[in-house]
Design a protein around this motif. Structure first.
Motif, PDB file in Angstrom:
ATOM      1  N   TYR A   3       0.825  -1.204   0.000  1.00  0.00           N
ATOM      2  CA  TYR A   3       0.000   0.000   0.000  1.00  0.00           C
ATOM      3  C   TYR A   3       0.862   1.259   0.000  1.00  0.00           C
ATOM      4  O   TYR A   3       2.048   1.224   0.333  1.00  0.00           O
ATOM      5  CB  TYR A   3      -0.939   0.013   1.205  1.00  0.00           C
ATOM      6  CG  TYR A   3      -0.249  -0.152   2.548  1.00  0.00           C
ATOM      7  CD1 TYR A   3       0.384   0.913   3.187  1.00  0.00           C
ATOM      8  CD2 TYR A   3      -0.227  -1.392   3.192  1.00  0.00           C
ATOM      9  CE1 TYR A   3       1.006   0.763   4.415  1.00  0.00           C
ATOM     10  CE2 TYR A   3       0.386  -1.556   4.415  1.00  0.00           C
ATOM     11  CZ  TYR A   3       1.008  -0.478   5.020  1.00  0.00           C
ATOM     12  OH  TYR A   3       1.637  -0.641   6.229  1.00  0.00           O
ATOM     13  N   LEU A   4       0.244   2.374  -0.389  1.00  0.00           N
ATOM     14  CA  LEU A   4       0.920   3.667  -0.374  1.00  0.00           C
ATOM     15  C   LEU A   4       0.724   4.364   0.969  1.00  0.00           C
ATOM     16  O   LEU A   4       1.615   5.045   1.459  1.00  0.00           O
ATOM     17  CB  LEU A   4       0.380   4.553  -1.499  1.00  0.00           C
ATOM     18  CG  LEU A   4       0.549   4.001  -2.916  1.00  0.00           C
ATOM     19  CD1 LEU A   4      -0.161   4.891  -3.921  1.00  0.00           C
ATOM     20  CD2 LEU A   4       2.029   3.870  -3.271  1.00  0.00           C
ATOM     21  N   SER A  32      -9.621   9.463  -6.864  1.00  0.00           N
ATOM     22  CA  SER A  32      -8.226   9.822  -6.611  1.00  0.00           C
ATOM     23  C   SER A  32      -7.829   9.600  -5.156  1.00  0.00           C
ATOM     24  O   SER A  32      -6.669   9.319  -4.854  1.00  0.00           O
ATOM     25  CB  SER A  32      -7.970  11.283  -6.999  1.00  0.00           C
ATOM     26  OG  SER A  32      -8.819  12.151  -6.252  1.00  0.00           O
ATOM     27  N   TYR A  44      -6.649   6.097  -4.682  1.00  0.00           N
ATOM     28  CA  TYR A  44      -5.306   5.901  -5.228  1.00  0.00           C
ATOM     29  C   TYR A  44      -4.219   6.406  -4.279  1.00  0.00           C
ATOM     30  O   TYR A  44      -3.050   6.072  -4.447  1.00  0.00           O
ATOM     31  CB  TYR A  44      -5.172   6.591  -6.589  1.00  0.00           C
ATOM     32  CG  TYR A  44      -5.721   5.772  -7.732  1.00  0.00           C
ATOM     33  CD1 TYR A  44      -5.019   4.660  -8.207  1.00  0.00           C
ATOM     34  CD2 TYR A  44      -6.933   6.107  -8.339  1.00  0.00           C
ATOM     35  CE1 TYR A  44      -5.517   3.900  -9.253  1.00  0.00           C
ATOM     36  CE2 TYR A  44      -7.438   5.355  -9.389  1.00  0.00           C
ATOM     37  CZ  TYR A  44      -6.721   4.252  -9.847  1.00  0.00           C
ATOM     38  OH  TYR A  44      -7.213   3.493 -10.886  1.00  0.00           O
ATOM     39  N   ARG A  45      -4.584   7.195  -3.297  1.00  0.00           N
ATOM     40  CA  ARG A  45      -3.593   7.616  -2.302  1.00  0.00           C
ATOM     41  C   ARG A  45      -3.262   6.471  -1.343  1.00  0.00           C
ATOM     42  O   ARG A  45      -2.240   6.529  -0.642  1.00  0.00           O
ATOM     43  CB  ARG A  45      -4.105   8.833  -1.531  1.00  0.00           C
ATOM     44  CG  ARG A  45      -4.098  10.125  -2.337  1.00  0.00           C
ATOM     45  CD  ARG A  45      -4.145  11.342  -1.456  1.00  0.00           C
ATOM     46  NE  ARG A  45      -5.441  11.509  -0.818  1.00  0.00           N
ATOM     47  CZ  ARG A  45      -6.451  12.214  -1.349  1.00  0.00           C
ATOM     48  NH1 ARG A  45      -6.304  12.798  -2.523  1.00  0.00           N
ATOM     49  NH2 ARG A  45      -7.591  12.328  -0.696  1.00  0.00           N
ATOM     50  N   TYR A  46      -4.109   5.444  -1.314  1.00  0.00           N
ATOM     51  CA  TYR A  46      -3.873   4.278  -0.454  1.00  0.00           C
ATOM     52  C   TYR A  46      -3.313   3.088  -1.244  1.00  0.00           C
ATOM     53  O   TYR A  46      -2.426   2.383  -0.766  1.00  0.00           O
ATOM     54  CB  TYR A  46      -5.182   3.868   0.230  1.00  0.00           C
ATOM     55  CG  TYR A  46      -5.629   4.831   1.296  1.00  0.00           C
ATOM     56  CD1 TYR A  46      -5.316   4.617   2.635  1.00  0.00           C
ATOM     57  CD2 TYR A  46      -6.350   5.980   0.968  1.00  0.00           C
ATOM     58  CE1 TYR A  46      -5.718   5.508   3.623  1.00  0.00           C
ATOM     59  CE2 TYR A  46      -6.763   6.884   1.941  1.00  0.00           C
ATOM     60  CZ  TYR A  46      -6.434   6.639   3.269  1.00  0.00           C
ATOM     61  OH  TYR A  46      -6.830   7.536   4.241  1.00  0.00           O
ATOM     62  N   PHE A  47      -3.830   2.878  -2.462  1.00  0.00           N
ATOM     63  CA  PHE A  47      -3.395   1.748  -3.295  1.00  0.00           C
ATOM     64  C   PHE A  47      -3.215   2.218  -4.724  1.00  0.00           C
ATOM     65  O   PHE A  47      -4.080   2.930  -5.248  1.00  0.00           O
ATOM     66  CB  PHE A  47      -4.430   0.616  -3.259  1.00  0.00           C
ATOM     67  CG  PHE A  47      -4.661   0.030  -1.898  1.00  0.00           C
ATOM     68  CD1 PHE A  47      -3.812  -0.950  -1.390  1.00  0.00           C
ATOM     69  CD2 PHE A  47      -5.727   0.459  -1.118  1.00  0.00           C
ATOM     70  CE1 PHE A  47      -4.020  -1.492  -0.126  1.00  0.00           C
ATOM     71  CE2 PHE A  47      -5.943  -0.079   0.148  1.00  0.00           C
ATOM     72  CZ  PHE A  47      -5.085  -1.052   0.646  1.00  0.00           C
ATOM     73  N   ASP A  48      -2.113   1.828  -5.353  1.00  0.00           N
ATOM     74  CA  ASP A  48      -1.884   2.299  -6.718  1.00  0.00           C
ATOM     75  C   ASP A  48      -2.583   1.455  -7.772  1.00  0.00           C
ATOM     76  O   ASP A  48      -2.559   1.796  -8.959  1.00  0.00           O
ATOM     77  CB  ASP A  48      -0.389   2.420  -7.025  1.00  0.00           C
ATOM     78  CG  ASP A  48       0.352   1.091  -6.942  1.00  0.00           C
ATOM     79  OD1 ASP A  48      -0.295   0.037  -6.988  1.00  0.00           O
ATOM     80  OD2 ASP A  48       1.597   1.122  -6.837  1.00  0.00           O
ATOM     81  N   SER A  49      -3.223   0.357  -7.356  1.00  0.00           N
ATOM     82  CA  SER A  49      -3.974  -0.475  -8.297  1.00  0.00           C
ATOM     83  C   SER A  49      -4.924  -1.383  -7.529  1.00  0.00           C
ATOM     84  O   SER A  49      -4.731  -1.631  -6.329  1.00  0.00           O
ATOM     85  CB  SER A  49      -3.034  -1.336  -9.144  1.00  0.00           C
ATOM     86  OG  SER A  49      -2.397  -2.321  -8.342  1.00  0.00           O
ATOM     87  N   LYS A  82      -3.088  -4.419  -6.061  1.00  0.00           N
ATOM     88  CA  LYS A  82      -2.467  -4.228  -4.748  1.00  0.00           C
ATOM     89  C   LYS A  82      -3.526  -4.295  -3.645  1.00  0.00           C
ATOM     90  O   LYS A  82      -3.269  -4.814  -2.553  1.00  0.00           O
ATOM     91  CB  LYS A  82      -1.739  -2.879  -4.708  1.00  0.00           C
ATOM     92  CG  LYS A  82      -0.485  -2.812  -5.569  1.00  0.00           C
ATOM     93  CD  LYS A  82       0.625  -3.652  -4.988  1.00  0.00           C
ATOM     94  CE  LYS A  82       1.923  -3.504  -5.779  1.00  0.00           C
ATOM     95  NZ  LYS A  82       2.491  -2.139  -5.713  1.00  0.00           N
TER      96      LYS A  82
END
Length: 228
Positions: A17-18, A60, A63-68, A71
């Motif tokens: 995760y991001l 969006s 996407y700050r938590y997972f890039d796909s 994932k």
């Protein structure tokens, strides 16, 4: 066991995760509703846009938590295996009889999942269905070797190693402990899938559960009895 589990934070590889979804209310809502949505429409039809509409947030922000979504699936399945691992450890740690310990382990890893109120934002029954239906999609990819080296499947592999060690404890001369261990865990998902969708391909049903089959398989393979 619920009291013990409530004080434990399930830790997932931070490369998946991001931003840790457990660190915010939004992150927990992402996890909660992604489980429900994937369970409802399947992983192929699942998108961050659809999830965003449900949780009332911009795509969006997810996407700050997972890039796909790949994932995200890795995160959900890793969480599931870690949750099972904690149950396994707490249920078998003080058991001195190796056969009974292995029986208990097989039962935990193959039984029909029941709801656990310990984690309020996780519906374990829905997550179990997601794992049964979608787990193979997390590793049947061209990137699997790279992701394996990055430790994305470390919890799953650790769970198999724990079961491997219990098998060796019962029969140190058994030649295929890794194969048997992975067969139990992976095979349980398959038998649950067959029971729900291809009933003519399995002997498991409402009366005979996959746990019954795998306990029979294990103790016949090890040529020993549960109560030895």
């Amino acid at each position: 066991m619920n009291t013990l589990l409530s004080s434990i934070k399930i830790t997932i590889n931070d490369k998946i995760y991001l931003k840790d979804p457990e660190s915010s209310d939004l992150g927990k809502r992402i996890i909660e509703h992604s489980i429900k949505l994937i369970d409802e429409i399947g992983f192929e039809s699942f998108t961050f846009k659809k999830l965003g509409i449900i949780i009332g947030s911009n795509e969006s922000s997810i996407y700050r938590y997972f890039d796909s979504k790949h994932k995200l699936l890795l995160y959900l399945t890793s969480w599931y295996w870690a949750w099972l691992e904690y149950q396994l450890v707490f249920s078998t740690t003080n058991m001195s009889n190796s056969n009974l310990k292995l029986e208990k382990a097989v039962d935990i890893l193959t039984k029909t999942i029941e709801s656990d109120s310990t984690f309020a934002h996780i519906d374990e029954v829905s997550l179990n269905r997601v794992v049964i239906n979608e787990y193979s999609k997390s590793y049947l990819t061209k990137e699997v070797d790279t992701e394996n080296k990055e430790g994305y499947f470390s919890i799953y592999k650790r769970l198999i190693k724990r079961l491997h060690d219990m098998i060796i404890e019962v029969d140190k001369d058994y030649k295929f402990p890794h194969s048997l261990s992975s067969t139990i865990i992976e095979g349980a998902l398959h038998q649950h899938f067959l029971k729900d969708h291809f009933k003519s391909l399995t002997d498991c049903n409402q009366k005979t559960q996959p746990s019954d089959y795998f306990k029979h398989l294990v103790f016949n393979a090890l040529n020993t009895k549960i109560n030895d």
